[in-house]
Write a protein that holds these residues in place. Structure first.
Motif, PDB file in Angstrom:
ATOM      1  N   PRO A  36       0.818  -1.251   0.112  1.00  0.00           N
ATOM      2  CA  PRO A  36       0.079  -0.143   0.012  1.00  0.00           C
ATOM      3  C   PRO A  36       1.036   1.397   0.118  1.00  0.00           C
ATOM      4  CG  PRO A  36      -1.041  -1.642   1.548  1.00  0.00           C
ATOM      5  CD  PRO A  36       0.461  -2.137   1.113  1.00  0.00           C
ATOM      6  N   GLU A  37       0.612   2.307  -0.671  1.00  0.00           N
ATOM      7  CA  GLU A  37       1.244   3.682  -0.834  1.00  0.00           C
ATOM      8  C   GLU A  37       1.349   4.393   0.381  1.00  0.00           C
ATOM      9  OE1 GLU A  37       1.375   7.460  -3.592  1.00  0.00           O
ATOM     10  OE2 GLU A  37       0.053   5.861  -4.144  1.00  0.00           O
ATOM     11  N   ALA A  38       0.842   4.120   1.525  1.00  0.00           N
ATOM     12  CA  ALA A  38       0.879   4.706   2.569  1.00  0.00           C
ATOM     13  C   ALA A  38       1.999   3.978   3.166  1.00  0.00           C
ATOM     14  CB  ALA A  38      -0.502   4.372   3.524  1.00  0.00           C
ATOM     15  N   SER A  39       2.416   2.824   3.179  1.00  0.00           N
ATOM     16  CA  SER A  39       3.646   2.195   3.774  1.00  0.00           C
ATOM     17  C   SER A  39       5.022   2.930   3.285  1.00  0.00           C
ATOM     18  CB  SER A  39       3.785   0.853   3.396  1.00  0.00           C
ATOM     19  OG  SER A  39       2.760   0.295   4.112  1.00  0.00           O
ATOM     20  N   PHE A  40       5.042   3.544   2.147  1.00  0.00           N
ATOM     21  CA  PHE A  40       6.339   4.125   1.764  1.00  0.00           C
ATOM     22  C   PHE A  40       6.492   5.545   2.406  1.00  0.00           C
ATOM     23  CE2 PHE A  40       4.752   1.281  -1.639  1.00  0.00           C
ATOM     24  CZ  PHE A  40       6.042   1.127  -2.212  1.00  0.00           C
ATOM     25  N   ALA A  51      10.855   5.334   3.161  1.00  0.00           N
ATOM     26  CA  ALA A  51      11.282   4.241   2.132  1.00  0.00           C
ATOM     27  C   ALA A  51      10.900   4.797   0.734  1.00  0.00           C
ATOM     28  CB  ALA A  51       9.962   3.048   2.595  1.00  0.00           C
ATOM     29  N   ARG A  52       9.972   5.847   0.616  1.00  0.00           N
ATOM     30  CA  ARG A  52      10.002   6.271  -0.739  1.00  0.00           C
ATOM     31  C   ARG A  52      11.147   7.053  -1.109  1.00  0.00           C
ATOM     32  NH1 ARG A  52       5.567   9.140  -4.071  1.00  0.00           N
ATOM     33  NH2 ARG A  52       6.524  10.808  -5.185  1.00  0.00           N
ATOM     34  N   GLN A  53      11.698   7.830  -0.179  1.00  0.00           N
ATOM     35  CA  GLN A  53      12.997   8.622  -0.630  1.00  0.00           C
ATOM     36  C   GLN A  53      14.081   7.711  -0.828  1.00  0.00           C
ATOM     37  OE1 GLN A  53      12.372  11.008   3.003  1.00  0.00           O
ATOM     38  NE2 GLN A  53      11.746  13.025   1.738  1.00  0.00           N
ATOM     39  N   VAL A  54      14.144   6.620  -0.229  1.00  0.00           N
ATOM     40  CA  VAL A  54      15.337   5.718  -0.394  1.00  0.00           C
ATOM     41  C   VAL A  54      15.081   5.368  -1.648  1.00  0.00           C
ATOM     42  CG1 VAL A  54      16.445   3.353   0.476  1.00  0.00           C
ATOM     43  CG2 VAL A  54      15.708   5.156   2.205  1.00  0.00           C
ATOM     44  N   LEU A  55      13.897   4.890  -2.099  1.00  0.00           N
ATOM     45  CA  LEU A  55      13.829   4.117  -3.484  1.00  0.00           C
ATOM     46  C   LEU A  55      13.960   5.288  -4.498  1.00  0.00           C
ATOM     47  CD1 LEU A  55      10.539   1.967  -2.734  1.00  0.00           C
ATOM     48  CD2 LEU A  55      12.862   1.058  -2.981  1.00  0.00           C
ATOM     49  N   ALA A  56      13.377   6.457  -4.371  1.00  0.00           N
ATOM     50  CA  ALA A  56      13.952   7.531  -5.508  1.00  0.00           C
ATOM     51  C   ALA A  56      15.501   7.735  -5.610  1.00  0.00           C
ATOM     52  CB  ALA A  56      13.182   8.786  -4.932  1.00  0.00           C
ATOM     53  N   ALA A 128      17.380  -1.904  -0.373  1.00  0.00           N
ATOM     54  CA  ALA A 128      16.713  -2.646  -0.463  1.00  0.00           C
ATOM     55  C   ALA A 128      16.341  -3.516   0.977  1.00  0.00           C
ATOM     56  CB  ALA A 128      16.601  -3.884  -1.518  1.00  0.00           C
ATOM     57  N   GLY A 129      17.240  -3.722   1.557  1.00  0.00           N
ATOM     58  CA  GLY A 129      16.946  -4.350   2.909  1.00  0.00           C
ATOM     59  C   GLY A 129      16.673  -3.117   3.849  1.00  0.00           C
ATOM     60  N   ASP A 130      17.033  -1.823   3.692  1.00  0.00           N
ATOM     61  CA  ASP A 130      16.209  -0.729   4.398  1.00  0.00           C
ATOM     62  C   ASP A 130      14.962  -0.862   4.165  1.00  0.00           C
ATOM     63  OD1 ASP A 130      19.072  -0.145   5.118  1.00  0.00           O
ATOM     64  OD2 ASP A 130      19.250   1.298   3.557  1.00  0.00           O
ATOM     65  N   VAL A 131      14.350  -0.752   2.939  1.00  0.00           N
ATOM     66  CA  VAL A 131      13.113  -0.646   2.796  1.00  0.00           C
ATOM     67  C   VAL A 131      12.342  -1.834   3.527  1.00  0.00           C
ATOM     68  CG1 VAL A 131      11.389  -0.715   0.826  1.00  0.00           C
ATOM     69  CG2 VAL A 131      13.300   0.674   0.803  1.00  0.00           C
ATOM     70  N   ARG A 132      12.842  -3.094   3.274  1.00  0.00           N
ATOM     71  CA  ARG A 132      12.163  -4.405   3.821  1.00  0.00           C
ATOM     72  C   ARG A 132      12.109  -4.093   5.099  1.00  0.00           C
ATOM     73  NH1 ARG A 132      15.157  -7.100  -0.283  1.00  0.00           N
ATOM     74  NH2 ARG A 132      13.857  -8.276  -1.712  1.00  0.00           N
ATOM     75  N   GLU A 133      13.058  -3.687   5.759  1.00  0.00           N
ATOM     76  CA  GLU A 133      12.915  -3.707   7.206  1.00  0.00           C
ATOM     77  C   GLU A 133      12.050  -2.507   7.692  1.00  0.00           C
ATOM     78  OE1 GLU A 133      16.663  -2.501  10.157  1.00  0.00           O
ATOM     79  OE2 GLU A 133      16.098  -4.755  10.027  1.00  0.00           O
ATOM     80  N   ALA A 134      11.730  -1.508   6.944  1.00  0.00           N
ATOM     81  CA  ALA A 134      10.859  -0.292   7.307  1.00  0.00           C
ATOM     82  C   ALA A 134       9.388  -0.961   7.079  1.00  0.00           C
ATOM     83  CB  ALA A 134      11.136   0.881   6.588  1.00  0.00           C
ATOM     84  N   PHE A 135       9.290  -1.930   6.095  1.00  0.00           N
ATOM     85  CA  PHE A 135       7.963  -2.582   5.836  1.00  0.00           C
ATOM     86  C   PHE A 135       7.809  -3.414   6.936  1.00  0.00           C
ATOM     87  CE2 PHE A 135       7.677  -1.579   1.106  1.00  0.00           C
ATOM     88  CZ  PHE A 135       7.679  -0.246   1.416  1.00  0.00           C
ATOM     89  N   GLY A 136       8.692  -4.051   7.490  1.00  0.00           N
ATOM     90  CA  GLY A 136       8.534  -5.271   8.454  1.00  0.00           C
ATOM     91  C   GLY A 136       8.442  -6.675   7.628  1.00  0.00           C
ATOM     92  N   ALA A 137       9.113  -6.543   6.391  1.00  0.00           N
ATOM     93  CA  ALA A 137       8.917  -7.666   5.607  1.00  0.00           C
ATOM     94  C   ALA A 137      10.181  -8.529   5.730  1.00  0.00           C
ATOM     95  CB  ALA A 137       9.052  -7.344   3.817  1.00  0.00           C
TER      96      ALA A 137
END
Length: 225
Positions: A36-40, A51-56, A128-137
């Motif tokens: 979901p977009e809110a998770s970014f 997470a959105r800024q990291v991916l950008a 990518a690991g940073d984003v996974r960790e933020a998402f709890g994935a």
């Protein structure tokens, strides 16, 4: 199968970054597309960045490589912040599309260089690991790309002039050799999970990890400053 032996960090496999980027693309993009977009908007281990800024940032860095826009200072913090700010008005889907393009097209360009951009591919995997960790994935700083990230870390740790370290990792018959030998100084020793070793070298939080490190400090091992 990875063709670079983690015990021989002097040998560069020019296509290793490409394999890591493509492996991460195939693992990460489906997760991003269904989240979901809110998770970014969740905060990551990168201070001040969602997470959105990291991916950008990741997308911008890879596409700069693809397009040959690598002017002096391009990956310094100020330039990274400018790339992220440029993408603030973009729809999320456009950022993800750019990221997927970068994962797909940057590897062959990196393979043609002298190896100085290899660390960018490793950094993309870490982010990518940073984003996974933020998402709890699951799979932060691990997963399918780990077997490719470890040999790339071996090469990068030598280029970044970290001290020699021998890593004893569970389930691996051979130790991992990182860094550079220093006259009169024995190699440091690490006992713990491979994902924790990645966290140390990338300067990521070590909360809830368990490891033993002797002969070096975490600060000495950082490859991204």
């Amino acid at each position: 199968m990875c063709t670079t032996d983690v015990r021989d960090p002097d040998v560069r496999d020019p296509w290793l970054p490409d394999r890591l980027l493509r492996t991460e693309r195939d693992a990460l993009m489906p997760l991003l597309r269904r989240t979901p977009e809110a998770s970014f908007d969740l905060r990551t281990a990168c201070p001040g960045w969602t997470a959105r800024q990291v991916l950008a940032h990741c997308a911008a860095a890879l596409v700069r490589i693809v397009e040959g826009r690598l002017e002096e200072g391009v990956f310094l913090p100020e330039a990274n912040a400018a790339d992220v700010a440029e993408r603030e008005p973009w729809p999320l889907g456009r950022i993800l599309d750019e990221l997927e393009r970068g994962f797909t097209e940057a590897g062959p360009v990196i393979a043609e260089t002298d190896g100085t951009l290899d660390a960018v591919a490793l950094g993309e995997w870490v982010h990518a690991g940073d984003v996974r960790e933020a998402f709890g994935a699951p799979g932060a700083y691990g997963g399918a790309g780990l077997e490719l990230a470890l040999p790339l870390l071996s090469v990068t740790s030598r280029r970044r002039e970290t001290p020699a370290l021998v890593g004893i990792l569970p389930g691996r018959p051979e130790p991992v050799s990182l860094g550079n030998r220093i006259a009169g100084r024995p190699a440091a020793r690490f006992h713990g999970e491979a994902s924790t070793l990645i966290r140390i070298y990338a300067g990521r939080p070590l909360v809830r990890t368990r490891y033993a490190l002797t002969g070096a400090t975490e600060q000495e091992l950082l490859i991204y400053r």
